[in-house]
Each structure stands twice: as structure tokens, then as C-alpha cells.
Design a protein around this motif. Structure first.
Motif, PDB file in Angstrom:
ATOM      1  N   PRO A  37      57.248   3.808  65.092  1.00 28.69           N
ATOM      2  CA  PRO A  37      56.190   3.006  65.728  1.00 28.69           C
ATOM      3  C   PRO A  37      55.165   3.899  66.417  1.00 28.69           C
ATOM      4  O   PRO A  37      55.510   4.947  66.957  1.00 28.69           O
ATOM      5  CB  PRO A  37      56.961   2.151  66.735  1.00 28.69           C
ATOM      6  N   GLN A  54      52.652   5.364  69.131  1.00 31.33           N
ATOM      7  CA  GLN A  54      52.711   5.492  70.583  1.00 31.33           C
ATOM      8  C   GLN A  54      51.383   5.013  71.174  1.00 31.33           C
ATOM      9  O   GLN A  54      50.334   5.578  70.893  1.00 31.33           O
ATOM     10  CB  GLN A  54      52.969   6.947  70.974  1.00 31.33           C
ATOM     11  N   THR A  55      51.430   3.970  71.974  1.00 27.90           N
ATOM     12  CA  THR A  55      50.209   3.398  72.532  1.00 27.90           C
ATOM     13  C   THR A  55      49.849   4.083  73.849  1.00 27.90           C
ATOM     14  O   THR A  55      50.689   4.698  74.504  1.00 27.90           O
ATOM     15  CB  THR A  55      50.373   1.890  72.763  1.00 27.90           C
ATOM     16  N   HIS A  90      54.007  -3.908  68.557  1.00 25.14           N
ATOM     17  CA  HIS A  90      53.322  -3.521  69.780  1.00 25.14           C
ATOM     18  C   HIS A  90      52.817  -4.765  70.504  1.00 25.14           C
ATOM     19  O   HIS A  90      52.654  -5.832  69.912  1.00 25.14           O
ATOM     20  CB  HIS A  90      52.142  -2.606  69.456  1.00 25.14           C
ATOM     21  N   VAL A 129      45.823   2.788  70.673  1.00 22.46           N
ATOM     22  CA  VAL A 129      46.389   4.113  70.434  1.00 22.46           C
ATOM     23  C   VAL A 129      45.258   5.128  70.497  1.00 22.46           C
ATOM     24  O   VAL A 129      44.075   4.773  70.405  1.00 22.46           O
ATOM     25  CB  VAL A 129      47.109   4.194  69.074  1.00 22.46           C
ATOM     26  N   PHE A 179      54.609  -3.313  63.139  1.00 23.77           N
ATOM     27  CA  PHE A 179      53.810  -2.896  64.294  1.00 23.77           C
ATOM     28  C   PHE A 179      54.196  -3.742  65.504  1.00 23.77           C
ATOM     29  O   PHE A 179      53.444  -4.632  65.930  1.00 23.77           O
ATOM     30  CB  PHE A 179      52.318  -3.037  63.974  1.00 23.77           C
ATOM     31  N   SER A 211      47.026  -3.731  71.771  1.00 21.21           N
ATOM     32  CA  SER A 211      47.448  -2.359  72.065  1.00 21.21           C
ATOM     33  C   SER A 211      46.429  -1.352  71.545  1.00 21.21           C
ATOM     34  O   SER A 211      45.824  -1.531  70.489  1.00 21.21           O
ATOM     35  CB  SER A 211      48.813  -2.064  71.436  1.00 21.21           C
ATOM     36  N   VAL A 229      47.229  -3.675  66.894  1.00 24.26           N
ATOM     37  CA  VAL A 229      47.180  -2.337  67.469  1.00 24.26           C
ATOM     38  C   VAL A 229      46.092  -1.553  66.743  1.00 24.26           C
ATOM     39  O   VAL A 229      45.940  -1.656  65.524  1.00 24.26           O
ATOM     40  CB  VAL A 229      48.545  -1.622  67.358  1.00 24.26           C
TER      41      VAL A 229
END
Length: 667
Positions: free
Chosen positions: A564, A566-567, A528, A534, A526, A532, A207
């Protein structure tokens, strides 16, 4: 009515309330209550006509209050008798409401009788009840908030438990462990040059934002302390690589470690290793700026001092050596500083052939590290976070302004910063406003620098609230320098084709594309989807993220992001709008411009494009997340020898060019 008679009357009435037989109760009629009222007023009239009327009026009021109290007691007893055992629960509510009302208020039943006698209309819901509606609604609302808060807290707690839970690699149990790697001077668009297969594969599996913003000023020491404190430089106090402290009456110079590593410069903040050590974790810090300063008397469990000549493979070996320690001795935070890209960016410039080899070597270091994690079965157990502190811009003698031509240097007591110029004047009360006007006029004429006082400094810089910040500043446009004639005579240099060193410089506006940094993360903290993306964030957020990955409580800081993350989707979901910043030293008039990328930029917006993929075309879109992870680690493993051979060939081709160069310090 005398006190004695009042008491006797009360005793008689109390005894009457006890006369119950077969469920029947003696109830005083409304007419009897009216008679009592008339008698009270007669008594009041008599007392007022006698000597000492005021004092007797007070006595009468006291008698009246006591009598009303007893009358209320009789009414309550009668009401309980009427309602019977089935009304016990409603009585409790009634008593609660009566406790809230004024003690002189009549019951709802008495109010109804008086209204009927006065010929007034009656409502189904008396005002005494309606006044409780807002209270009850508010109580219900508050209860709902508390329930939601408890649920939200439990959810966060569960998420945190997921992040910080211990894991096993099959032979050993690992508490939450995070490896932090800082690639000093690694500009974000270096990822677009086709030199970083490991980093781009790391993006494809982890991410990351498109880039990370450094803090102002975009130089090494302030930004490395921001990364591990979550504070703007104005807050943590390390406001430059070189600055004057008016309280200490001493100058901080980062290259003079006998001064710069004294605790007093650093103790306005708490670095990450101190946070972790205070909460019972062991830490291992490798050459990180400030780690040798013995801040607040707390050192990392394992500390490697700065060694400018250490090789990248030795850094990897040092990190893996820490991971191989017994559980009781093993650090949970391992942070390593890598100065190589910054060093060669200064020495050769960010567009040189030499820097290409250095970028590739740094990428190969990541490959070696990941292979070590793979051999230990730690690729899904250890968090790996790779960051940089700032970018780099190319310098030219054609993009310089002579400071001596702008001001009388005899007025200056101290010069702070580089390439920013902080002016501390000998007579600040008089000269600051004068020079501010003079320099502002020159800035408007040249168009290559800006001038600020602490009061006019742009808010987005967060660079005004500290006495270590000089009262007057010249801030060059990115790619330009304001320099003293004693250090570099611009006219003579141009006439003699003299090249200015260092060729690469940073420290400019932290939001300029040439100053952009990187942040890439992967690991159990992480969770995700691979690749990913962000939103872009500033490096004040990194401290909280690292604390959450370890399960420690952060010290106060300027960051707001928490795990976590936020993507906003996957990198591959976004159209390729990446550009290579304009860094052509010949382009004198457009230092702040950008040009289209001259190399393939798909490696950033769609990092998976650089990853070998042997799957059939009809199955490429259906690969599970676990398969994607395995493919990435396999890819890194397979690329090790290729990367080694390629880097060796490039390094050998430029080895002679480096042999006789001086070694500029990281900055």
C-alpha cells in the motif's frame, strides 16, 4: 618410543579408563603427565642425535600428535566421569566449542593446572571462552534478523493476500481486477478549472499525489510505454515519438504504424499486459500505444486497435462489455487510451474555449464508467486508476528560434525528436564538439534553449544511456520552439500575423509545471482514507502499483513504490498553494514563470468542497468512511444528467468552429 610401544601404551591407557567402581574413577595425576612430557623430550633428543635426524624428528612429531590425541580422549573420558549424567547438555556445547578450536589446545582444566604451576593468575572466564562471545552475540543478532524478516514477510504476504483476494458482487466472483484509464494530454491544473466534478470527487474518495511527473521527453509514446513498463525511456528504448536507430539504420515514426508497430522497437522491455498474460491472467487493451506491436510474441487476450474517431461513450461501453464476460473469459486488466484532450490541446491550445468542452467530456466519460460499475455493484470490487502522460503548453510565433540561424543544416544527417531537436551529424567525430561549442554560445546569448551531449545531459532526465539517443541535443525552454525555416519562417509569420499550428505543444522538461500529469486511484487495492494524499512521484512508479493491484510479480523496472502507498495525510490537511502555470503566449519573456490561479483551486487541495453534502453541519466531520464512499458514488450518479446536458450545450456552441479543422495526430 617405537610405534609398537606407542600403540601398546594407547591400549593400556584405554583399558585404564574403563576401571570404574561405585562412581570412582582412576585419574592420572599432573605429576604423571609431567613425566610423560619429559620422556617425550628425551626421546626427541635421542632421535635428533642419530643419523637422519630430520626424518626422525618428523616421525617423533607424528608420534607426539597421536599420543596427544589419545591423551585428549582420556581427559574427555575422565571429565565425563566427573561431571556425570547431569552434564550431558553442557558436554555437547563443549564438544562444539572444541571442534572450533585448534586440536592442539588443552582443555580449560589443563590450562588451569599449568597456570597454577607457573604461578600465573587465573580468571573466572578463560580466554578460550571469551573468544566465543562475538560469535554468540553475532548468532543471536542474526537470529533476531531472521525472526524479524519472517514476521515482515508474513505481514507483506497478508497485505498482498488482502489486495489480491477474489470478491463477489452478489452474483459473480471477481478475481483482482484493475481498470486503467489514460487521459492523454490532461495537464494537472485542468482539475482546477471547475470542469471536472467527477475527477475531483474521485480524488475526494481515493488516493492521489498533488500531481505526477512524466518522464523525459514528455511526449506520448515514450511515456505510455513507461507507464506500463516502469522504465525510463532510455531503458525501454522508445526514446521519442520519432527517432533514428543506428543499429537498424531505420527511423521510428509513431504515425507510420507499418513501421512503429514492428516488435523490434519495443522488445527491450516487458509491458504490463505481457507480465499479466505470462502469469496466467487475461488482459484487454484498448488502443494503448504499443499494444499492437506483438511484443515478444505475446498479445493481450482482447486487443482493440487504434481508432482516432471512436467516441468516449463507445469506450465506456467497451470496458463494461469486458466486465460482463463470464468468469473464465473475463480479463483482470483493462487498459484504455483516451486521446481526446491531447488532440484538442494541440488543435486549439490548452487555454481555449474548445479544450474546456473536451476536458468536461473526458470527465463525463468517467461519470458514465462509474455509473456502469455502480449498476453492476462493482464500485468496491474493481480498482480504478486514472492517469495522464503529460501536460501541454501554448505556442506562439514570438517564442521561436530559427534552427538555420544557429547551425549549418548541411552538417546534419538526421533530426530526431520534437520539440527537442536531436542532431545526428554526417561527421560526428569532428562536428559534435565544434557544434556543441557553437550552440552553447548561442544558448547563452538567447537564453531560450539549452544544449547537451549525451555526456552532459542532466542526470535527472535519465536520457543518455541508449544508442537511439542522438549525440547532440537542443532542448528548448518550456513554451519555446527551435524550428527549421523550411517548416516555418518566423520572420514572415510575424509580419503576416500567421498563427503557428499546432497551437499546443508538449515534450519539454518533464518537471516543468506545464508538463505535470495526474494519478488518481481507488478500489480494494487502495485501502486508504478518502481524499488521501501521497508525495509527488514520477510515472516510472505506476507499473509496480498496477502489478500489486493485480497480484502479479513485476518484471525488472526503475520504480520503487509498492502497495500500500504511504500517505502524507489528506489533501484537505494542506494549505492551498496550488498555482496555475503561466501559459500566456503574449508573455514572451517569462516562459518558465508561474502566476496565481485565476480560478478556484480548492477542488484539488480539498476536493470534497465540490461534492454536494446534505448532512447537518454538526455531523459533517463525523461521517464514516463507508458513508463517504456511498456519498461519492451517489454524487456521481446524481451528476450524470447535469454533466451530459452541460457538455452538450458547450459542444453545440463550438461545433461550427471544429467542422473544418484538420485532425492532428496524438503526440
Amino acid at each position: 618410543m617405537s610405534d609398537e610401544k606407542y600403540d601398546e601404551d594407547a591400549r593400556v591407557l584405554d583399558s585404564v579408563s574403563d576401571l570404574e567402581s561405585d562412581g570412582e574413577t582412576l585419574i592420572q595425576s599432573p605429576e604423571s603427565e609431567d613425566k610423560d612430557t619429559l620422556e617425550e623430550y628425551d626421546e626427541a633428543e635421542r632421535l635428533l642425535t642419530e643419523e637422519g635426524a630430520l626424518s626422525k624428528q618428523k616421525k617423533w612429531k607424528d608420534q607426539k600428535t597421536r599420543k596427544e590425541t589419545r591423551r585428549g580422549r582420556r581427559r574427555e573420558q575422565r571429565r565425563r566421569s566427573r561431571s556425570g549424567a547431569q552434564a550431558d547438555e553442557s558436554n555437547s556445547v563443549y564438544e562444539m566449542e572444541e571442534g572450533y578450536k585448534d586440536s592442539s589446545s588443552n582443555s580449560s582444566t589443563d590450562s588451569l593446572v599449568l597456570k597454577q604451576k607457573a604461578g600465573l593468575s587465573t580468571n573466572a572466564y578463560p580466554a578460550s571462552y571469551l573468544r566465543w562471545v562475538p560469535f554468540l552475540v553475532g548468532t543471536i543478532f542474526l537470529f533476531a534478523i531472521l525472526v524479524y524478516g519472517a514476521y515482515h514477510a508474513s505481514t507483506l504476504s497478508k497485505a498482498k493476500e488482502t489486495i489480491v483476494s477474489s470478491m463477489s458482487n452478489g452474483t459473480h466472483v471477481f478475481a483482482p481486477t484493475t481498470i486503467l484509464i489514460s487521459l492523454d494530454g490532461f495537464r494537472a491544473d485542468f482539475l482546477q478549472r471547475g470542469l471536472t466534478p467527477s475527477l475531483n470527487a474521485f480524488i475526494a474518495s481515493g488516493v492521489s499525489p498533488q500531481y505526477m511527473l512524466p518522464s523525459f521527453p514528455s511526449v506520448t509514446f515514450p511515456n505510455h510505454y513507461t507507464l506500463v513498463t516502469g522504465l525510463y525511456p532510455e531503458s525501454h528504448g522508445v526514446v521519442g515519438n520519432q527517432f533514428w536507430d543506428p543499429h537498424f539504420e531505420e527511423e521510428f515514426v509513431y504515425t507510420n504504424t507499418s513501421i512503429s508497430m514492428q516488435p523490434k522497437w519495443w522488445e527491450s522491455a516487458e509491458p504490463l499486459w505481457e507480465t499479466a498474460e505470462r502469469q496466467g491472467m487475461k488482459t484487454a487493451i484498448h488502443m494503448w500505444p504499443g499494444s499492437e506491436a506483438h511484443i515478444h510474441g505475446i498479445d493481450p487476450t482482447y486487443l482493440d486497435p487504434f481508432d482516432f474517431d471512436e467516441t468516449l461513450p463507445n469506450k465506456v461501453a467497451r470496458i463494461l462489455e469486458r466486465l460482463d464476460l463470464d468468469t473464465k473469459d473475463r480479463p483482470q486488466l483493462i487498459a484504455a487510451y483516451v486521446p481526446d484532450v491531447d488532440r484538442d490541446g494541440h488543435r486549439y491550445g490548452p487555454n481555449s474555449t474548445e479544450i474546456r468542452a473536451t476536458i468536461a467530456s473526458a470527465d463525463n466519460m468517467l461519470t458514465l464508467l462509474v455509473e456502469g460499475l455502480l449498476r453492476r455493484n462493482l464500485t468496491e470490487i474493481v480498482n480504478l486508476v486514472v492517469v495522464s502522460d503529460h501536460g501541454m503548453a501554448t505556442m506562439s510565433a514570438h517564442r521561436m528560434v530559427q534552427l538555420d540561424d544557429l547551425i549549418d543544416m548541411n552538417l546534419v544527417d538526421h533530426l530526431d525528436g520534437w520539440p527537442l531537436r536531436g542532431l545526428r551529424l554526417k561527421n560526428p567525430d569532428h562536428d559534435v564538439p565544434v557544434l556543441y561549442k557553437q550552440l552553447s554560445d548561442a544558448a547563452e546569448k538567447h537564453g531560450t534553449f539549452d544544449v547537451y551531449t549525451r555526456e552532459t545531459m542532466p542526470e535527472r532526465y535519465h536520457f543518455s544511456q541508449n544508442p537511439r539517443i542522438a549525440p547532440l541535443w537542443i532542448v528548448p525552454k518550456t513554451g519555446w520552439l527551435v524550428i527549421e525555416k523550411a517548416d516555418f519562417n518566423i520572420v514572415d509569420a510575424i509580419a503576416n500575423n500567421q498563427v503557428f499550428h499546432p497551437i499546443g505543444i508538449h515534450g519539454f522538461d518533464h518537471e516543468h509545471p506545464l508538463m505535470r500529469a495526474i494519478f488518481i486511484a481507488r478500489g480494494p487495492a487502495f485501502p486508504h482514507a478518502p481524499n488521501s494524499r501521497v508525495s509527488v512521484f514520477q510515472n516510472i512508479e505506476v507499473y509496480n502499483i498496477l502489478c500489486d493491484s493485480l497480484g502479479v510479480t513485476p518484471h525488472g523496472n526503475n520504480g520503487t513504490l509498492r502497495l500500500p502507498l504511504q500517505t502524507e495525510g489528506l489533501h484537505s490537511d494542506f494549505a492551498d498553494t496550488s498555482k496555475t502555470p503561466n501559459d500566456d503566449p503574449a508573455d514572451i519573456g517569462h516562459a518558465d514563470a508561474e502566476i496565481e490561479a485565476g480560478t478556484d483551486a480548492t477542488s484539488l487541495t480539498d476536493p470534497t468542497a465540490t461534492v454536494d453534502n446534505d448532512l447537518p453541519a454538526d455531523k459533517e466531520d463525523n461521517v464514516a468512511e463507508e458513508d463517504a464512499k456511498k456519498n461519492w458514488w451517489k454524487y456521481l450518479h446524481d451528476q450524470i444528467e447535469k454533466a451530459k446536458d452541460w457538455a452538450k450545450q458547450v459542444m453545440d456552441s463550438i461545433k461550427d468552429n471544429k467542422a473544418n479543422d484538420n485532425d492532428p495526430k496524438p503526440g
